[in-house]
Design a protein around this motif. Structure first.
Motif, PDB file in Angstrom:
ATOM      1  N   MET A  56      -1.887  -2.154  -3.825  1.00  0.00           N
ATOM      2  CA  MET A  56      -2.945  -2.638  -3.325  1.00  0.00           C
ATOM      3  C   MET A  56      -4.313  -1.961  -3.598  1.00  0.00           C
ATOM      4  N   ASP A  94       0.875  -1.124  -0.005  1.00  0.00           N
ATOM      5  CA  ASP A  94      -0.031   0.064  -0.208  1.00  0.00           C
ATOM      6  C   ASP A  94       0.978   1.393   0.076  1.00  0.00           C
ATOM      7  N   GLU A  95       0.119   2.476   0.090  1.00  0.00           N
ATOM      8  CA  GLU A  95       0.972   3.615  -0.355  1.00  0.00           C
ATOM      9  C   GLU A  95       2.084   3.765   1.161  1.00  0.00           C
ATOM     10  N   SER A  98      -7.800  -0.280  -3.505  1.00  0.00           N
ATOM     11  CA  SER A  98      -8.266   0.848  -2.562  1.00  0.00           C
ATOM     12  C   SER A  98      -9.364   0.250  -1.557  1.00  0.00           C
ATOM     13  N   ASN A 138       3.118   1.618  -5.552  1.00  0.00           N
ATOM     14  CA  ASN A 138       2.302   0.546  -4.610  1.00  0.00           C
ATOM     15  C   ASN A 138       1.263  -0.045  -5.506  1.00  0.00           C
ATOM     16  N   GLU A 191      -7.095  -2.412   3.848  1.00  0.00           N
ATOM     17  CA  GLU A 191      -5.859  -1.912   4.751  1.00  0.00           C
ATOM     18  C   GLU A 191      -4.883  -2.973   5.156  1.00  0.00           C
TER      19      GLU A 191
END
Length: 130
Positions: A103, A89-90, A105, A101, A108
Motif C-alpha cells: 500500500m 499495509d505494514e 505511503s 506489503n 491508512e
C-alpha cells in the motif's frame, strides 16, 4: 469550501481515479480544502505502490501518491475492500504474517466510519465511479 472525495473505480478499468485526480488538483489550485480522500471498492487498487505501467503510459498511482504527499492530504483506503483485493499495509502484513506489503505511503487502512466522518466534516462529498 471543504471537499472530500470517494474513488470507486480501478485505475486500469475506469476513468474514476484519473478524473478524481484532475478534480482534486483543480480544487487545490482554486484554494479549496480537501478534508479526506477515500478509496473504496475497486478504487483501492489506486493505493497500490507496486503498479508498474509501461514507460509510455501515465502512472496514475504515483500521481495520486505525489499529490497526497505534496499537500499532506488525509487519505483512507477501505480496509475490507483492500484486504479482499490484496492491498496490504505494514500492520496487516504482520497481522496475517505475509511476506510483504504494497500500500502507498501517507494513507491508512480504515473502515467506513472514516467515510461517514468525511461526509459530516465536508461541505461536499464528491464520488468518482459507480
Amino acid at each position: 469550501m471543504i471537499f472530500s472525495l470517494t474513488i470507486l473505480g480501478a485505475p486500469n478499468h475506469s476513468a474514476a481515479p484519473s478524473t478524481g485526480l484532475r478534480f482534486a488538483k483543480a480544487l487545490l489550485a482554486d484554494g479549496h480544502q480537501i478534508y479526506r480522500i477515500f478509496f473504496y471498492g475497486e478504487g483501492v487498487y489506486t493505493a497500490s505502490r507496486i503498479m508498474a505501467p509501461p514507460q509510455d503510459e501515465y502512472h496514475l498511482s504515483k500521481s495520486w501518491q505525489d499529490l497526497i504527499t505534496e499537500y499532506q492530504l488525509d487519505t483512507v483506503v477501505c480496509i475490507a475492500a483492500a484486504l479482499r483485493r490484496g492491498i496490504i499495509d505494514e500492520q496487516e502484513q504482520q497481522r496475517y504474517q505475509l511476506d510483504t506489503n504494497n500500500m502507498m505511503s501517507h494513507a491508512e487502512l480504515s473502515g467506513l466510519g472514516q467515510w461517514v466522518d468525511a461526509c459530516l466534516q465536508s461541505d461536499r462529498m464528491i464520488t468518482f465511479g459507480e
